[in-house]
Design a protein around this motif. Structure first.
Motif, short mmCIF file in Angstrom:
data_model
loop_
_atom_site.label_atom_id
_atom_site.label_comp_id
_atom_site.label_asym_id
_atom_site.label_seq_id
_atom_site.Cartn_x
_atom_site.Cartn_y
_atom_site.Cartn_z
N GLU A 196 0.83 -1.20 0.00
CA GLU A 196 0.00 0.00 0.00
C GLU A 196 0.87 1.25 0.00
O GLU A 196 1.90 1.30 0.65
CB GLU A 196 -0.91 0.03 1.23
N ILE A 197 0.41 2.24 -0.74
CA ILE A 197 1.12 3.51 -0.80
C ILE A 197 0.34 4.52 0.02
O ILE A 197 -0.86 4.70 -0.17
CB ILE A 197 1.26 3.99 -2.25
N THR A 198 1.03 5.18 0.92
CA THR A 198 0.42 6.24 1.71
C THR A 198 0.90 7.57 1.15
O THR A 198 2.10 7.83 1.12
CB THR A 198 0.84 6.12 3.19
N THR A 199 -0.04 8.37 0.69
CA THR A 199 0.31 9.66 0.11
C THR A 199 0.20 10.74 1.17
O THR A 199 -0.79 10.82 1.89
CB THR A 199 -0.60 9.99 -1.08
N THR A 200 1.23 11.55 1.26
CA THR A 200 1.29 12.67 2.19
C THR A 200 1.22 13.96 1.38
O THR A 200 1.86 14.07 0.33
CB THR A 200 2.60 12.64 2.98
N HIS A 201 0.43 14.92 1.86
CA HIS A 201 0.36 16.23 1.22
C HIS A 201 1.24 17.17 2.03
O HIS A 201 0.98 17.41 3.21
CB HIS A 201 -1.09 16.74 1.19
N THR A 202 2.29 17.67 1.42
CA THR A 202 3.24 18.54 2.10
C THR A 202 3.19 19.94 1.50
O THR A 202 3.12 20.09 0.28
CB THR A 202 4.67 17.97 1.97
N VAL A 203 3.25 20.93 2.38
CA VAL A 203 3.30 22.33 1.96
C VAL A 203 4.64 22.89 2.38
O VAL A 203 5.06 22.76 3.53
CB VAL A 203 2.15 23.15 2.59
N LEU A 204 5.32 23.50 1.42
CA LEU A 204 6.59 24.17 1.68
C LEU A 204 6.43 25.65 1.38
O LEU A 204 5.59 26.04 0.58
CB LEU A 204 7.71 23.62 0.79
#
Length: 79
Positions: free
Chosen positions: A5-13
């Motif tokens: 399973e792939i866990t997608t993270t939403h990152t803000v820079l």
């Protein structure tokens, strides 16, 4: 979660030093080349960079480093 399973993270820079709109394409292209990175959105006016990525393959530090290599100091941001 299974190992496949792939866990997608939403990152803000937040980044500094954008001087022209072509910076957007340069940053987008560099981040999209990293393993596990999907959607990338760069906001020229605010210096905000959003990236969806698989943290097991590309960490937040990897994203920051890739933007930094292009000459734009970046930091993780909550919003």
């Amino acid at each position: 979660m299974s190992p496949n399973e792939i866990t997608t993270t939403h990152t803000v820079l937040r980044a500094e030093g954008f001087s022209c709109p072509s910076c957007v394409a340069k940053i987008t292209g560099a981040l999209e080349k990293l393993p596990g990175v999907g959607d990338v959105t760069v906001h020229f006016a605010s210096g905000r960079i959003e990236a969806d990525h698989d943290e097991a393959r590309t960490s937040v530090d990897d994203l920051i480093a890739a933007v930094g290599k292009l000459g734009y100091p970046a930091t993780a941001s909550a919003f």
